[in-house]
Design an enzyme around this catalytic site. Sequence first.
Site, mmCIF file in Angstrom:
data_model
loop_
_atom_site.group_PDB
_atom_site.id
_atom_site.type_symbol
_atom_site.label_atom_id
_atom_site.label_comp_id
_atom_site.label_asym_id
_atom_site.label_seq_id
_atom_site.Cartn_x
_atom_site.Cartn_y
_atom_site.Cartn_z
ATOM 1 N N HIS A 149 -3.050 -3.456 -5.445
ATOM 2 C CA HIS A 149 -3.359 -3.054 -4.078
ATOM 3 C C HIS A 149 -4.833 -3.292 -3.770
ATOM 4 O O HIS A 149 -5.706 -2.533 -4.181
ATOM 5 C CB HIS A 149 -3.000 -1.580 -3.858
ATOM 6 C CG HIS A 149 -3.295 -1.101 -2.469
ATOM 7 N ND1 HIS A 149 -3.658 0.193 -2.181
ATOM 8 C CD2 HIS A 149 -3.279 -1.767 -1.287
ATOM 9 C CE1 HIS A 149 -3.843 0.308 -0.887
ATOM 10 N NE2 HIS A 149 -3.630 -0.864 -0.322
ATOM 11 N N ASN A 171 -4.325 6.241 -0.607
ATOM 12 C CA ASN A 171 -3.567 6.629 0.582
ATOM 13 C C ASN A 171 -2.909 7.991 0.421
ATOM 14 O O ASN A 171 -2.735 8.729 1.400
ATOM 15 C CB ASN A 171 -2.517 5.565 0.910
ATOM 16 C CG ASN A 171 -3.142 4.323 1.503
ATOM 17 O OD1 ASN A 171 -4.307 4.328 1.885
ATOM 18 N ND2 ASN A 171 -2.380 3.244 1.580
ATOM 19 N N GLU A 186 -6.149 -1.065 -6.844
ATOM 20 C CA GLU A 186 -5.276 -0.113 -7.529
ATOM 21 C C GLU A 186 -4.242 -0.912 -8.316
ATOM 22 O O GLU A 186 -3.494 -1.706 -7.743
ATOM 23 C CB GLU A 186 -4.598 0.816 -6.522
ATOM 24 C CG GLU A 186 -5.562 1.794 -5.873
ATOM 25 C CD GLU A 186 -4.901 2.672 -4.822
ATOM 26 O OE1 GLU A 186 -5.185 3.876 -4.788
ATOM 27 O OE2 GLU A 186 -4.112 2.138 -4.020
ATOM 28 N N SER A 225 0.825 -1.213 0.000
ATOM 29 C CA SER A 225 0.000 0.000 0.000
ATOM 30 C C SER A 225 0.855 1.257 0.000
ATOM 31 O O SER A 225 0.335 2.354 -0.169
ATOM 32 C CB SER A 225 -0.912 0.019 1.233
ATOM 33 O OG SER A 225 -0.131 0.037 2.424
#
Length: 593
Positions: free
Chosen positions: A448, A498, A460, A427
């Site tokens: 991800h 993130n 992702e 991540s």
Amino acid sequence: MDAPLNTVAVIGLGTMGTGITEVLARAGREVIGIDICQAAASRAVESLEASTARAVRRERLTEEERRGILTRFRTFTDLRAAADADLVIEVVPESYEVKQQVVRELDAVVRPGTIIATGTNALSVTRLAAESQRPERVLGLHFFNPAPAMKLVEVVSSVLTAPAAVAAVTDLALALGKEPVAVGDRPGFVADGLLFGYLNQAAAMYEAKYASREDIDAAMRLGCGLPMGPLALLDLIGVDTARTVLDAMYAESQDRLHAPAPILRQLSEAGLTGRKAGRGFYTYAEAGSPEVVRDALTPVEDEERAPGRTVRSVGVAGSGTMASGIAEVFAKAGFSVVLAARTEEKAQTAKSRIGKSLSRSVDKGRMTAEAAAQTLERITPAGSYEAFADVDLALEAVAEDLDIKRQLFATLDKVCKPGAILATTTSSLPVVACARATSRPRDVIGMHFFNPAPAMKLVEVVRTVVTTDDVRATVREVCTKIRKHPVDCGDRAGFIVNALLFPYLNNAIKMVEEHYASLDDIDAAMKLGGGYPMGPFELLDVVGLDVSLAIEKVLHREFRDPGLAPAPLLEHLVAAGCLGRKTGRGFREYARR
């Protein structure tokens, strides 16, 4: 100021002003609507007539109650109509000059005890209060759009505001069925102060061509459970409004993260201000329409892509929650799965965890017992990565430690057949660093997943500078087969979700450090005002403060922006072993299980 606020004047009958008048009239207040434009005043009356008629049809109002509401609402085009008001709420355009003029003129119109509230979300309440002869009665009252539906109201005090005025307005907000949050005077207050920094970073991410507008919005909706993606939300709010708010925030904070992304200026100056103009980040059917229509930037669904590789079997490395969840996802979709861990026992434990998850799905009626049994049969536990010799896709979900991942990729390089795709679920770590541990970096990509993997729809797809087209195409095809939504992004810290989520969380911590607002008020503000499923401190405690700190450090190290430096309070809590729910204490304390 002890008398109840029974008569309220609302100045400015645009979308927000009209919504506020409806809330007040429905709550039994006498409402005086004022707008210099007669057409705007007429539209406000029509809007109230239409909304109350719908309520009668849905049996939420009686016809008698509707008539009472309509009788309580009167409109005027002259500011002097506010003379009898106990409270005046101005929601005129976000301009100091316009708002200051309204405040000055009200001094000559209203009674000495009348409270004057500004609906600004960006301008200084203190500066506006200073224009009044009685600044102690001036405060901020920030409703959220649409006012009838949104529960949050921020009650904003300046250093000049009388406590009695705050108390009276707070009581009114409660009587309206709203959740008032008391805040101090700074641009954006709580909800917008956190929201607009996040929106600004999303605009900058799009401007940098890191990801498409559709992928950025899908990532935040599916990865964080948000009701709208950031670019669609900017269009709804108004690109020009966002720019005004960010300008005010930057003027106070001097934080580069608040400096409006150049694309906001470019769109504003071109008149592409969002839904209200019919075009902003997206193109709409017409001005004011919520319907997005195709334009030159819309991805072509049948776009010719590189042909993918065949994937029938998948290897999942790891034995934790994420590895188990990913293995379950692939097995449900019909893939043969090898679940490998450092020992046979760990792999068997992981498979048992999947069995319990499938049983819960059967109990809830989400799948049949036969389908669950077939899914479990497709999973072969193994105590060695040698078992990945024949898999078409090897996916690692081990500890978030670059050395550990690089060692694993070196092993996968040796045991996996030529042509197998090697993927990491990291991540925050660089995917290319994992690729360099192999002799086949072109076959390495990031996938991800989000926790819990069986429930979360987003993946992702992280392409490095050397990942080949067919590897990317294969992974996107696989995501579709396992019923996940793939979004494309490049190999940089935080990817999409993130990179946008954790600066927002960090800024929430800074608000608490600065004693601007409490944990509870900030969480309430973001849930009620921003539509977030969890407040930032609830989410931090769920994610884990140590995990959050590690991601913040990676983002700060990658982008070298002072605004991304982890908040000291987060570092102190982690140092004290207060890591969130998993330790029983983080920002809040939890009962031990």
